[in-house]
Design a protein around this motif. Structure first.
Motif, PDB file in Angstrom:
ATOM      1  N   MET A  89       7.122  47.262  -6.450  1.00  0.00           N
ATOM      2  CA  MET A  89       6.700  47.512  -5.086  1.00  0.00           C
ATOM      3  C   MET A  89       7.941  47.462  -4.190  1.00  0.00           C
ATOM      4  O   MET A  89       8.677  46.486  -4.173  1.00  0.00           O
ATOM      5  CB  MET A  89       5.658  46.463  -4.683  1.00  0.00           C
ATOM      6  N   LYS A  90       8.161  48.543  -3.482  1.00  0.00           N
ATOM      7  CA  LYS A  90       9.367  48.684  -2.660  1.00  0.00           C
ATOM      8  C   LYS A  90       9.447  47.636  -1.554  1.00  0.00           C
ATOM      9  O   LYS A  90      10.508  47.037  -1.340  1.00  0.00           O
ATOM     10  CB  LYS A  90       9.398  50.088  -2.059  1.00  0.00           C
ATOM     11  N   LEU A  91       8.340  47.401  -0.849  1.00  0.00           N
ATOM     12  CA  LEU A  91       8.380  46.429   0.247  1.00  0.00           C
ATOM     13  C   LEU A  91       8.688  45.025  -0.259  1.00  0.00           C
ATOM     14  O   LEU A  91       9.421  44.287   0.387  1.00  0.00           O
ATOM     15  CB  LEU A  91       7.057  46.434   1.030  1.00  0.00           C
ATOM     16  N   LEU A  92       8.139  44.666  -1.392  1.00  0.00           N
ATOM     17  CA  LEU A  92       8.417  43.347  -1.968  1.00  0.00           C
ATOM     18  C   LEU A  92       9.912  43.198  -2.231  1.00  0.00           C
ATOM     19  O   LEU A  92      10.509  42.172  -1.886  1.00  0.00           O
ATOM     20  CB  LEU A  92       7.619  43.139  -3.250  1.00  0.00           C
ATOM     21  N   LYS A  93      10.513  44.226  -2.816  1.00  0.00           N
ATOM     22  CA  LYS A  93      11.948  44.174  -3.110  1.00  0.00           C
ATOM     23  C   LYS A  93      12.766  44.042  -1.828  1.00  0.00           C
ATOM     24  O   LYS A  93      13.693  43.226  -1.750  1.00  0.00           O
ATOM     25  CB  LYS A  93      12.359  45.433  -3.871  1.00  0.00           C
ATOM     26  N   LEU A  94      12.419  44.817  -0.800  1.00  0.00           N
ATOM     27  CA  LEU A  94      13.143  44.752   0.465  1.00  0.00           C
ATOM     28  C   LEU A  94      12.994  43.388   1.135  1.00  0.00           C
ATOM     29  O   LEU A  94      13.963  42.831   1.659  1.00  0.00           O
ATOM     30  CB  LEU A  94      12.668  45.862   1.411  1.00  0.00           C
ATOM     31  N   VAL A  95      11.782  42.848   1.118  1.00  0.00           N
ATOM     32  CA  VAL A  95      11.554  41.524   1.717  1.00  0.00           C
ATOM     33  C   VAL A  95      12.349  40.464   0.966  1.00  0.00           C
ATOM     34  O   VAL A  95      12.981  39.603   1.574  1.00  0.00           O
ATOM     35  CB  VAL A  95      10.043  41.183   1.755  1.00  0.00           C
ATOM     36  N   ALA A  96      12.336  40.541  -0.359  1.00  0.00           N
ATOM     37  CA  ALA A  96      13.083  39.568  -1.167  1.00  0.00           C
ATOM     38  C   ALA A  96      14.582  39.644  -0.858  1.00  0.00           C
ATOM     39  O   ALA A  96      15.243  38.613  -0.715  1.00  0.00           O
ATOM     40  CB  ALA A  96      12.826  39.812  -2.649  1.00  0.00           C
ATOM     41  N   GLU A  97      15.099  40.853  -0.713  1.00  0.00           N
ATOM     42  CA  GLU A  97      16.524  41.011  -0.413  1.00  0.00           C
ATOM     43  C   GLU A  97      16.860  40.471   0.975  1.00  0.00           C
ATOM     44  O   GLU A  97      17.862  39.779   1.151  1.00  0.00           O
ATOM     45  CB  GLU A  97      16.925  42.487  -0.512  1.00  0.00           C
ATOM     46  N   GLU A  98      16.049  40.802   1.968  1.00  0.00           N
ATOM     47  CA  GLU A  98      16.339  40.380   3.342  1.00  0.00           C
ATOM     48  C   GLU A  98      16.184  38.873   3.535  1.00  0.00           C
ATOM     49  O   GLU A  98      16.964  38.251   4.237  1.00  0.00           O
ATOM     50  CB  GLU A  98      15.436  41.114   4.344  1.00  0.00           C
ATOM     51  N   THR A  99      15.153  38.300   2.927  1.00  0.00           N
ATOM     52  CA  THR A  99      14.892  36.868   3.131  1.00  0.00           C
ATOM     53  C   THR A  99      15.640  35.991   2.133  1.00  0.00           C
ATOM     54  O   THR A  99      15.683  34.778   2.304  1.00  0.00           O
ATOM     55  CB  THR A  99      13.385  36.569   3.009  1.00  0.00           C
ATOM     56  N   GLU A 100      16.191  36.621   1.100  1.00  0.00           N
ATOM     57  CA  GLU A 100      16.871  35.897   0.022  1.00  0.00           C
ATOM     58  C   GLU A 100      15.939  34.935  -0.703  1.00  0.00           C
ATOM     59  O   GLU A 100      16.347  33.880  -1.182  1.00  0.00           O
ATOM     60  CB  GLU A 100      18.115  35.184   0.543  1.00  0.00           C
ATOM     61  N   VAL A 101      14.664  35.311  -0.758  1.00  0.00           N
ATOM     62  CA  VAL A 101      13.663  34.565  -1.519  1.00  0.00           C
ATOM     63  C   VAL A 101      13.294  35.451  -2.703  1.00  0.00           C
ATOM     64  O   VAL A 101      12.908  36.612  -2.505  1.00  0.00           O
ATOM     65  CB  VAL A 101      12.412  34.264  -0.660  1.00  0.00           C
ATOM     66  N   PRO A 102      13.410  34.952  -3.935  1.00  0.00           N
ATOM     67  CA  PRO A 102      13.098  35.778  -5.102  1.00  0.00           C
ATOM     68  C   PRO A 102      11.662  36.305  -5.081  1.00  0.00           C
ATOM     69  O   PRO A 102      10.745  35.636  -4.585  1.00  0.00           O
ATOM     70  CB  PRO A 102      13.296  34.824  -6.285  1.00  0.00           C
ATOM     71  N   GLU A 103      11.488  37.506  -5.620  1.00  0.00           N
ATOM     72  CA  GLU A 103      10.162  38.126  -5.672  1.00  0.00           C
ATOM     73  C   GLU A 103       9.141  37.198  -6.332  1.00  0.00           C
ATOM     74  O   GLU A 103       7.996  37.110  -5.884  1.00  0.00           O
ATOM     75  CB  GLU A 103      10.225  39.450  -6.440  1.00  0.00           C
ATOM     76  N   GLU A 104       9.565  36.519  -7.391  1.00  0.00           N
ATOM     77  CA  GLU A 104       8.654  35.631  -8.121  1.00  0.00           C
ATOM     78  C   GLU A 104       8.123  34.524  -7.200  1.00  0.00           C
ATOM     79  O   GLU A 104       6.970  34.114  -7.314  1.00  0.00           O
ATOM     80  CB  GLU A 104       9.343  34.999  -9.332  1.00  0.00           C
ATOM     81  N   ASN A 105       8.989  34.009  -6.322  1.00  0.00           N
ATOM     82  CA  ASN A 105       8.564  32.951  -5.404  1.00  0.00           C
ATOM     83  C   ASN A 105       7.583  33.493  -4.367  1.00  0.00           C
ATOM     84  O   ASN A 105       6.617  32.826  -4.009  1.00  0.00           O
ATOM     85  CB  ASN A 105       9.762  32.326  -4.705  1.00  0.00           C
ATOM     86  N   ILE A 106       7.862  34.699  -3.854  1.00  0.00           N
ATOM     87  CA  ILE A 106       6.973  35.296  -2.856  1.00  0.00           C
ATOM     88  C   ILE A 106       5.587  35.496  -3.456  1.00  0.00           C
ATOM     89  O   ILE A 106       4.577  35.229  -2.807  1.00  0.00           O
ATOM     90  CB  ILE A 106       7.547  36.640  -2.343  1.00  0.00           C
ATOM     91  N   LEU A 107       5.537  35.934  -4.701  1.00  0.00           N
ATOM     92  CA  LEU A 107       4.256  36.170  -5.365  1.00  0.00           C
ATOM     93  C   LEU A 107       3.652  34.896  -5.940  1.00  0.00           C
ATOM     94  O   LEU A 107       2.466  34.876  -6.283  1.00  0.00           O
ATOM     95  CB  LEU A 107       4.431  37.197  -6.487  1.00  0.00           C
ATOM     96  N   GLY A 108       4.453  33.846  -6.033  1.00  0.00           N
ATOM     97  CA  GLY A 108       3.989  32.600  -6.633  1.00  0.00           C
ATOM     98  C   GLY A 108       3.253  31.708  -5.651  1.00  0.00           C
ATOM     99  O   GLY A 108       2.764  32.151  -4.604  1.00  0.00           O
ATOM    100  N   ASN A 109       3.215  30.435  -5.973  1.00  0.00           N
ATOM    101  CA  ASN A 109       2.455  29.472  -5.179  1.00  0.00           C
ATOM    102  C   ASN A 109       3.326  28.538  -4.350  1.00  0.00           C
ATOM    103  O   ASN A 109       2.820  27.575  -3.787  1.00  0.00           O
ATOM    104  CB  ASN A 109       1.542  28.644  -6.092  1.00  0.00           C
ATOM    105  N   ASP A 110       4.633  28.803  -4.285  1.00  0.00           N
ATOM    106  CA  ASP A 110       5.523  27.951  -3.496  1.00  0.00           C
ATOM    107  C   ASP A 110       5.072  27.927  -2.042  1.00  0.00           C
ATOM    108  O   ASP A 110       4.642  28.950  -1.497  1.00  0.00           O
ATOM    109  CB  ASP A 110       6.963  28.450  -3.563  1.00  0.00           C
ATOM    110  N   LYS A 111       5.180  26.757  -1.419  1.00  0.00           N
ATOM    111  CA  LYS A 111       4.732  26.611  -0.030  1.00  0.00           C
ATOM    112  C   LYS A 111       5.833  26.133   0.902  1.00  0.00           C
ATOM    113  O   LYS A 111       5.561  25.724   2.013  1.00  0.00           O
ATOM    114  CB  LYS A 111       3.540  25.658   0.031  1.00  0.00           C
ATOM    115  N   ASP A 112       7.081  26.225   0.446  1.00  0.00           N
ATOM    116  CA  ASP A 112       8.175  25.836   1.333  1.00  0.00           C
ATOM    117  C   ASP A 112       8.283  26.875   2.451  1.00  0.00           C
ATOM    118  O   ASP A 112       7.745  27.980   2.355  1.00  0.00           O
ATOM    119  CB  ASP A 112       9.494  25.725   0.558  1.00  0.00           C
ATOM    120  N   MET A 113       8.948  26.506   3.529  1.00  0.00           N
ATOM    121  CA  MET A 113       8.981  27.335   4.727  1.00  0.00           C
ATOM    122  C   MET A 113       9.569  28.718   4.468  1.00  0.00           C
ATOM    123  O   MET A 113       9.023  29.730   4.921  1.00  0.00           O
ATOM    124  CB  MET A 113       9.770  26.641   5.839  1.00  0.00           C
TER     125      MET A 113
END
Length: 92
Positions: A1-25
């Motif tokens: 998914m293109k948006l997921l990749k772009l968000v991960a790059e901009e926020t420096e949060v790995p895609e796996e974390n965005i899709l996972g259950n992490d709840k850090d800020m």
């Protein structure tokens, strides 16, 4: 998914974390940015929930939150610009 990749790059949060259950800020902010962008391209909360393996209620709750981090607006703007510029490159 293109948006997921772009968000991960901009926020420096790995895609796996965005899709996972992490709840850090940082992860929650990145997930919020992704959900907002997906809704802006016309996806309904139920569709976003299926895509992100979440509940529709959870997606609606995330979208309704008053996110106060000033970085969210910056991330949204940057990803929108990058997504738009990549779309225009494809058209040429």
């Amino acid at each position: 998914m293109k948006l997921l990749k772009l968000v991960a790059e901009e926020t420096e949060v790995p895609e796996e974390n965005i899709l996972g259950n992490d709840k850090d800020m940082e992860t929650t902010d990145a997930r919020y940015v992704l959900v907002i962008l997906l809704s802006e391209v016309g996806m309904y909360p139920k569709q976003v929930a299926i895509l992100l393996n979440r509940t529709s209620r959870g997606i609606r709750h995330l979208m309704s939150r008053n996110m106060t981090s000033p970085m969210i607006g910056i991330y949204l703007e940057r990803v929108r610009k990058r997504a738009g510029s990549e779309d225009s490159k494809r058209v040429r």
